[in-house]
Design a protein around this motif. Structure first.
Motif, PDB file in Angstrom:
ATOM      1  N   SER A   1      37.347  28.980  38.036  1.00  0.00           N
ATOM      2  CA  SER A   1      37.596  30.208  36.881  1.00  0.00           C
ATOM      3  C   SER A   1      37.331  31.205  38.005  1.00  0.00           C
ATOM      4  O   SER A   1      36.474  31.463  39.031  1.00  0.00           O
ATOM      5  CB  SER A   1      36.189  30.108  36.113  1.00  0.00           C
ATOM      6  N   ILE A   2      37.853  32.579  37.415  1.00  0.00           N
ATOM      7  CA  ILE A   2      37.865  33.614  38.101  1.00  0.00           C
ATOM      8  C   ILE A   2      38.140  34.900  37.197  1.00  0.00           C
ATOM      9  O   ILE A   2      39.004  34.979  36.240  1.00  0.00           O
ATOM     10  CB  ILE A   2      38.810  33.872  39.356  1.00  0.00           C
ATOM     11  N   HIS A   3      37.333  36.131  37.307  1.00  0.00           N
ATOM     12  CA  HIS A   3      37.808  37.490  36.910  1.00  0.00           C
ATOM     13  C   HIS A   3      39.146  37.941  37.306  1.00  0.00           C
ATOM     14  O   HIS A   3      39.302  37.839  38.137  1.00  0.00           O
ATOM     15  CB  HIS A   3      36.674  38.439  37.136  1.00  0.00           C
ATOM     16  N   VAL A   4      39.778  38.206  36.345  1.00  0.00           N
ATOM     17  CA  VAL A   4      41.110  39.156  36.591  1.00  0.00           C
ATOM     18  C   VAL A   4      41.259  40.108  35.890  1.00  0.00           C
ATOM     19  O   VAL A   4      41.134  40.061  34.530  1.00  0.00           O
ATOM     20  CB  VAL A   4      42.297  38.181  36.551  1.00  0.00           C
ATOM     21  N   ALA A   5      41.872  41.307  36.131  1.00  0.00           N
ATOM     22  CA  ALA A   5      42.382  42.426  35.612  1.00  0.00           C
ATOM     23  C   ALA A   5      41.291  42.895  34.613  1.00  0.00           C
ATOM     24  O   ALA A   5      41.623  43.453  33.736  1.00  0.00           O
ATOM     25  CB  ALA A   5      43.849  42.044  34.775  1.00  0.00           C
TER      26      ALA A   5
END
Length: 384
Positions: free
Chosen positions: A202-206
């Motif tokens: 999982s990753i934070h995006v935008a």
């Protein structure tokens, strides 16, 4: 054995309202029906029975610094390694951190949450501290770890692989902060190793407009495109999609989590939920950093209901919104405990019984209910 009788049950994945009874035995739903009645009878006439909540995105370690740094920018607050959050975590004692996380987990339990997905800082030790803190609390943390070796423009990939291997032995997946802190090589290693282990990447995006612009200028790809290209199984925020971003997500099929209250607090925008729904995406709802928000899903639901019409000039369907905190998780590529989080026979008994104020059972929960209006919280650990 007991029976929840005469309630309006939001049943199955689509939360279809039915006036039926639920018979529970040894932590599982064994029968649902109008005439089903066994064991202790708990009459909840007219009350609304909803699947328990999953908080799709939390940073529970932030519990040690609630409301500190208010009105700072996103980077000043949470960007590793020098954000307000990371400095506080580095200086906190284990005992203080555990106590703060326990308090936040009880806040979640008391407001109807039985599962939460946490971005856990601090490497292997950070994961172990949350496991320890949650040991005697009737809640299920899904813990995504990270390690400082992931960060920088020229990371030692051998150290990255070692850190991932150690984390995946005790965590439910891996979650670096964002593409502003890791290289594409690190991103692809994380997603590959997690997929092989059948765990979450999982990753934070935008999250912010500036992050998107920086990514496009530097790489010719938006952060969302990078998340899809790197094969992350879960993308968080998507607050500022560009161009074909959401179509790329709907084609690639990563799981999506949105955090409207946190995004509003940080003044970075509000995710276009109606557009996501029209494309067939099934987002989860999360409360994000405890330093910014209480981890109460009722507050997240009400805010999300109302902010959509303000920011996107389009009302959101309350059924679809309630699914974001309950049954949308059943399509997620995560463990079997979560897959069964809906009111169906043979599933775990994990549901909330709310007082009824409204003829609309969905808005009764989203727009009316508060923690004090919960009559019962049932989960596989709790016995009536």
């Amino acid at each position: 054995m007991f029976t929840i009788a005469n309630g309006i049950i939001l049943k199955g994945r689509d939360l279809v309202p039915r006036k039926e009874n639920i018979v529970v035995d040894d932590g599982k739903i064994i029968e649902i029906g109008k005439d089903s009645r066994e064991g202790k009878i708990i009459d909840v006439d007219g009350a609304v029975v909803c699947p328990s909540f999953i908080n799709g995105h939390v940073h529970i370690g932030d519990s040690i610094i609630k409301d500190e740094g208010y009105a700072l920018s996103l980077s000043e607050m949470v960007k590793p390694p020098n954000g307000v959050k990371h400095v506080a975590l580095a200086n906190a004692s284990d005992d203080d951190l555990i106590e703060a996380m326990k308090n936040s987990m009880w806040d979640m339990v008391n407001s109807g949450t039985t599962h939460f997905i946490d971005y856990r800082e601090g490497g292997v030790k950070g994961v172990e501290l949350l496991r320890k803190a949650s040991r005697d609390i009737p809640i299920n943390p899904i813990i995504l770890g990270r390690d400082d070796s992931f960060y920088g423009d020229d990371p030692d990939l051998s150290k990255v692989k070692i850190a991932i291997r150690k984390l995946l032995k005790i965590a439910d997946g891996i979650a670096p902060s964002g593409f502003g802190e890791i290289t594409m090589d690190v991103a692809e290693i994380i997603s590959e190793k997690c997929e092989k282990a059948s765990k979450i990447s999982s990753i934070h995006v935008a999250e912010s407009e500036s992050n998107q612009i920086e990514s496009l200028n530097k790489y010719g790809l938006s952060e969302i495109e990078k998340g899809v290209k790197s094969n992350f199984s879960q993308l968080v925020h998507l607050t500022n999609p560009k161009g074909n971003d959401l179509n790329a997500v709907s084609t690639g099929k990563p799981n999506v989590v949105v955090c409207p209250r946190a995004n509003a607090t940080l003044n970075v925008g509000v995710a276009p939920l109606n557009e996501m729904i029209k494309l067939g995406l099934k987002p989860l709802l999360g409360t994000d950093n405890v330093m910014l928000n209480s981890p109460n899903m009722l507050r997240e639901l009400e805010f999300s209901l109302k902010i959509m019409s303000v920011c996107h000039n389009d009302y959101i369907n309350p059924v679809e919104l309630l699914k974001m905190s309950t049954t949308n998780v059943c399509g997620f590529k995560i463990n079997d405990v979560i897959q069964k989080s809906m009111i169906m026979e043979d599933n775990f008994a994990e549901f909330i019984v709310f007082n009824s104020f409204s003829k609309n059972p969905y808005l009764n929960i989203i727009n009316r209910a508060e923690t004090k209006n919960i009559l019962y919280i049932i989960n596989k650990i709790f016995n009536v």
